[in-house]
Scaffold this active site. Structure first.
Site, mmCIF file in Angstrom:
data_model
loop_
_atom_site.group_PDB
_atom_site.id
_atom_site.type_symbol
_atom_site.label_atom_id
_atom_site.label_comp_id
_atom_site.label_asym_id
_atom_site.label_seq_id
_atom_site.Cartn_x
_atom_site.Cartn_y
_atom_site.Cartn_z
ATOM 1 N N GLU B 50 99.429 -12.620 39.525
ATOM 2 C CA GLU B 50 99.706 -13.997 39.088
ATOM 3 C C GLU B 50 99.524 -15.020 40.032
ATOM 4 O O GLU B 50 98.960 -15.921 39.949
ATOM 5 C CB GLU B 50 101.146 -14.251 38.654
ATOM 6 C CG GLU B 50 101.112 -13.383 37.231
ATOM 7 C CD GLU B 50 101.680 -11.682 37.338
ATOM 8 O OE1 GLU B 50 101.871 -11.527 38.490
ATOM 9 O OE2 GLU B 50 102.200 -11.317 36.295
ATOM 10 N N PHE B 112 115.400 -8.961 29.188
ATOM 11 C CA PHE B 112 114.252 -8.524 29.870
ATOM 12 C C PHE B 112 113.347 -9.516 30.501
ATOM 13 O O PHE B 112 112.855 -10.225 29.560
ATOM 14 C CB PHE B 112 113.626 -7.393 28.864
ATOM 15 C CG PHE B 112 112.611 -6.566 29.866
ATOM 16 C CD1 PHE B 112 112.855 -5.839 30.904
ATOM 17 C CD2 PHE B 112 111.234 -6.767 29.405
ATOM 18 C CE1 PHE B 112 111.796 -5.438 31.779
ATOM 19 C CE2 PHE B 112 110.272 -6.172 29.985
ATOM 20 C CZ PHE B 112 110.449 -5.625 31.317
ATOM 21 N N GLN B 113 112.785 -9.600 31.680
ATOM 22 C CA GLN B 113 111.951 -10.420 32.369
ATOM 23 C C GLN B 113 112.262 -12.031 32.086
ATOM 24 O O GLN B 113 111.426 -12.557 31.663
ATOM 25 C CB GLN B 113 110.692 -10.436 31.518
ATOM 26 C CG GLN B 113 110.119 -8.674 32.207
ATOM 27 C CD GLN B 113 108.580 -8.624 32.052
ATOM 28 O OE1 GLN B 113 107.990 -9.047 31.084
ATOM 29 N NE2 GLN B 113 107.933 -7.644 32.923
ATOM 30 N N LYS B 162 109.126 -17.507 23.391
ATOM 31 C CA LYS B 162 107.982 -16.286 22.538
ATOM 32 C C LYS B 162 108.340 -16.905 21.227
ATOM 33 O O LYS B 162 107.222 -16.730 20.266
ATOM 34 C CB LYS B 162 108.526 -14.727 22.558
ATOM 35 C CG LYS B 162 107.370 -14.051 22.219
ATOM 36 C CD LYS B 162 107.602 -12.746 22.583
ATOM 37 C CE LYS B 162 106.406 -11.937 21.807
ATOM 38 N NZ LYS B 162 106.668 -10.385 22.209
ATOM 39 N N MET B 474 97.591 -16.949 65.206
ATOM 40 C CA MET B 474 98.194 -18.226 65.408
ATOM 41 C C MET B 474 99.691 -17.939 65.793
ATOM 42 O O MET B 474 100.156 -18.585 66.934
ATOM 43 C CB MET B 474 98.420 -19.185 63.812
ATOM 44 C CG MET B 474 98.691 -20.612 64.423
ATOM 45 S SD MET B 474 97.716 -21.369 65.651
ATOM 46 C CE MET B 474 96.547 -22.281 64.620
#
Lengths: 153, 571
Positions: B50, B112-113, B162, B474
């Site tokens: 993602e 959940f999630q 949802k 760096m």
């Protein structure tokens, strides 16, 4: 330096979090904060009392203005400031003493129960400080301050 | 006709003219993906992480100036995307990122999630929304696109539960949005503008300081006109590369920590700094109390919070740079005599001759600066150059011959390692006729290496040039210079075989150690229809110079550094 900001915001969920996050993310403390809807509008007014350097305020005021749901940020040195305090005393105190004191600070006794006397005052924040100092000898059990509300003169 | 929230999302994208969405499906956003399946108005590119979806949308936005769009699911899908949001936020890149959320009734139950997505995105977006009613959805999407691209651009996040994508309502896409609380001031104040022109007239040593705002506001042409009309020397930030051509005689190059000697000295000595869409970042100013001590400051910026945030502006002008310059140019043309700055031009030219940008080339080992210069010679303006973050990023900024805006895509403000490859994929999707090169390091490239598969699947043949020094270069450079060469956790001697890695994902890999090998590999890479990795083995101990050590003033620019452990002695 003490400073009060009056912020007019869209009355929607999350807006308080946006405003408070600005302070929290920069490590600034908020001394007091009051929020209530503005009648007959979709806006709410937040009154925020805080402390800091002038250039910090300038930045905070700009950052507040930048938030999408913020309509207006009012900074003024010419506010009328009022705050409310409610104090609970043991019933053993003299009712007339407390009533007299409260009246000196635009207040009165709000409730007397079997155990407690509750007095409520409304005054300038500095006067409320004085009141709280003055009532020490009456052994207050609980003190609740509302936080300051302001209006431009 | 009633439509589901999911369908409204799709229809709104079509209304906004979205041609590509980058994303990754999951439980909470499945309703939306079901509608993606049913349509063919826009393409969906499935990244393999993602974070990469948001970076790709970002790269697309930077390459085109359009709003980039990414779809994520709830919980980990969203949190993986947060680095992408923060990256876009610090560089003011317009994005609309839509995430799924658990159903409204489950919010706050540790479902959940489930994660408080708007709580997390609040400090790293321009604005965000939690959609609680499908009736609000179309308006919110319209508002999100408007907010993302208007004023100071930035990412906007929409979190949709949802049940809201399942619920149905009439779809009416608003024609326009009117926000009483959001009115960016795009026209500069006329009186301030006149005062600023007067200040330019009075100045003896004025300097133009160009920032990323010049690119975001599409005002490169006007900036060039301003610089050429006034003949005032100019310095540029990392984000402003390409606004002026690299070979413009008035372009002193990048200013700041790894800026050129001439740019830094000019900044230190100027008596007037004309800031065009720049924000006085700490990497630019160096030590603040020494910064531009004798200079007055004209600060033109769309965002009032940028003005006088770091350095006090004597002539603040809030407005869109394009509008402000359009209003300013007639005054400039009639009032400014370029001859009056000849003295200062002469001084900075001498600084430039004293310490021009340079490196010690070698026949024994490849120098990263040479690799970038050579890439520039071969590809010139046919390429879009993307970078990750680190030494290679600075070398690319210093040595690639940039000639036009949006040619250089880099994570400047946040400095996000792993940005380069997915952003390059987004840029390639936007500009298929361009060769897209991602300069990366052996550290950065591994942070989104899974995108080889995406680039392969969607036939987006990005060329990754890995400047491989087996170090987190760096940080290693700072350890050498300021931590007595104690190389804590920066040695990357254990590495994958990048050639095989590329091949394993359908791409093509090269490993090069000499100039000839590099030239051959690059010329071959251009012809490949698949993603490419060129693993360039470079001088391990090469450092980025010039350098202003953190917290030092710009006039203390280090131009030479003797590294006792260098593979080969300099010069």
């Amino acid at each position: 330096m003490k400073k009060i900001l009056s912020v007019i915001v869209e009355n929607e969920h999350g807006v308080l979090a946006r405003v408070v996050n600005l302070f929290a993310g920069r490590g600034y403390n908020i001394d007091s904060l009051t929020v209530a809807p503005i009648p007959q509008s979709n806006y709410s007014r937040m009154t925020i009392a805080t402390q800091g350097e002038p250039h910090v305020f300038e930045q905070i005021a700009k950052q507040l203005n930048k938030l999408v749901p913020v309509y207006k940020v009012i900074e003024s040195d010419n506010f009328i400031e009022k705050e409310m305090a409610m104090v609970k005393f043991p019933i053993e105190n003299s009712l007339s003493d407390i009533d007299a004191l409260a009246r000196c600070y635009n207040g009165s006794i709000s409730n007397v129960s079997d155990d407690f006397i509750v007095a409520t005052i409304i005054d300038r924040p500095a006067r409320i400080d004085n009141f709280i100092k003055g009532i020490k000898r009456y052994n207050p059990i609980e003190i609740v301050r509302s936080g300051v509300s302001v209006i431009d003169r | 006709m009633k439509m589901s929230g999911a369908k409204i999302v799709i229809e709104s994208m079509i209304q906004e003219g979205v041609e590509v969405v980058f994303g990754y499906p999951g439980g909470a956003i499945m309703n939306v993906y079901d509608e993606i399946y049913k349509q063919d108005s826009f393409e969906h590119i499935l990244t393999r992480h993602e974070q990469a979806a948001v970076h790709a949308a970002d790269g697309y936005a930077r390459a085109t100036g359009k709003v980039g769009v990414a779809f994520l699911t709830s919980g980990p899908g969203f949190t993986n995307g947060v680095t992408g949001l923060a990256t876009a936020y610090t560089d003011s890149i317009p994005l609309v990122v839509i995430s799924g959320q658990v159903p409204t009734g489950l919010i706050g139950t540790d479902a959940f999630q489930e994660i408080d997505a708007v709580g997390i995105s609040r400090p790293c977006t321009k604005h965000n929304f939690l959609v609680k009613d499908v009736k609000d959805l179309a308006y919110i999407i319209k508002e999100a696109f408007y907010l993302a691209k208007s004023g100071r651009p930035g990412p906007v996040h929409i979190d949709i539960p949802k049940d809201v994508t399942a619920a149905k309502t009439e779809f009416v896409y608003p024609k326009e949005v009117d926000l009483k609380t959001y009115k960016p001031n795009t026209k500069g104040n006329k009186r301030q503008l006149k005062k600023a022109v007067e200040a330019i007239k009075q100045a003896k040593k004025p300097l133009v300081y160009i920032g990323g705002g010049a690119i975001l506001s599409n005002s490169a042409t006007l900036v060039r006109e301003f610089v050429h009309t006034t003949q005032i020397p100019a310095v540029e930030t990392l984000m402003a590369k390409g606004v002026l051509r690299y070979d413009d005689p008035l372009n002193l190059g990048m200013v700041g920590m790894h800026g050129t000697y001439a740019a830094n000295m000019a900044m230190a000595e100027a008596d007037l700094i004309i800031s065009l869409g720049a924000r006085f970042d700490d990497r630019v100013t160096g030590r603040l109390d020494e910064f531009a001590k004798d200079a007055k400051i004209i600060h033109i910026d769309i965002d009032p919070t940028s003005i006088s945030k770091i350095v006090h502006a004597d002539y603040p002008i809030v407005g869109d740079l394009k509008n402000v310059l359009e209003d300013m140019m007639p005054l400039i043309k009639s009032q400014i005599d370029p001859e009056q700055y000849a003295y200062f031009r002469n001084i900075v030219e001498r600084y430039n001759q004293l310490h021009p940008l340079s490196f010690h080339d070698s026949d024994k080992v490849l120098k990263p600066q040479w690799v970038i210069q050579k890439t520039g010679e071969i590809l010139a303006d046919k390429a879009i150059v993307v970078t990750d973050v680190g030494q290679h990023q600075m070398w690319a900024a210093q040595y690639y011959p940039f000639t036009y805006p949006r040619e250089f895509i880099t994570s400047g403000g946040l400095g996000t390692m792993g940005f380069g490859f997915p952003a390059a994929i987004g840029a390639k999707r936007a500009k298929k006729d361009k060769i897209v090169v991602n300069f990366s390091g052996d550290g950065s490239i591994l942070m989104n290496i899974q995108e080889l598969v995406t680039a392969y699947e969607y036939k987006l043949p990005v060329i990754n040039i890995i400047l491989n020094n087996n170090y987190l270069g760096m940080v290693r450079q700072w350890q050498t210079m300021f931590y007595d060469d104690r190389l804590a956790e920066t040695d990357l001697s254990i590495q994958p075989d990048f050639v095989q890695l590329a091949q394993a994902c359908g791409g093509k890999g090269y490993r090069v150690k000499t100039k000839e090998e590099f030239i051959q590999a690059l010329n071959d890479a251009i012809k490949q229809p698949v993603p490419v990795m060129i693993d360039v083995i470079i001088d391990r101990r090469e450092i980025v110079l010039p350098m202003v050590p953190a917290g030092e003033s710009l006039s203390n620019t280090i131009v030479e550094y003797h590294d006792p452990k260098a593979i080969e002695n300099k010069g």
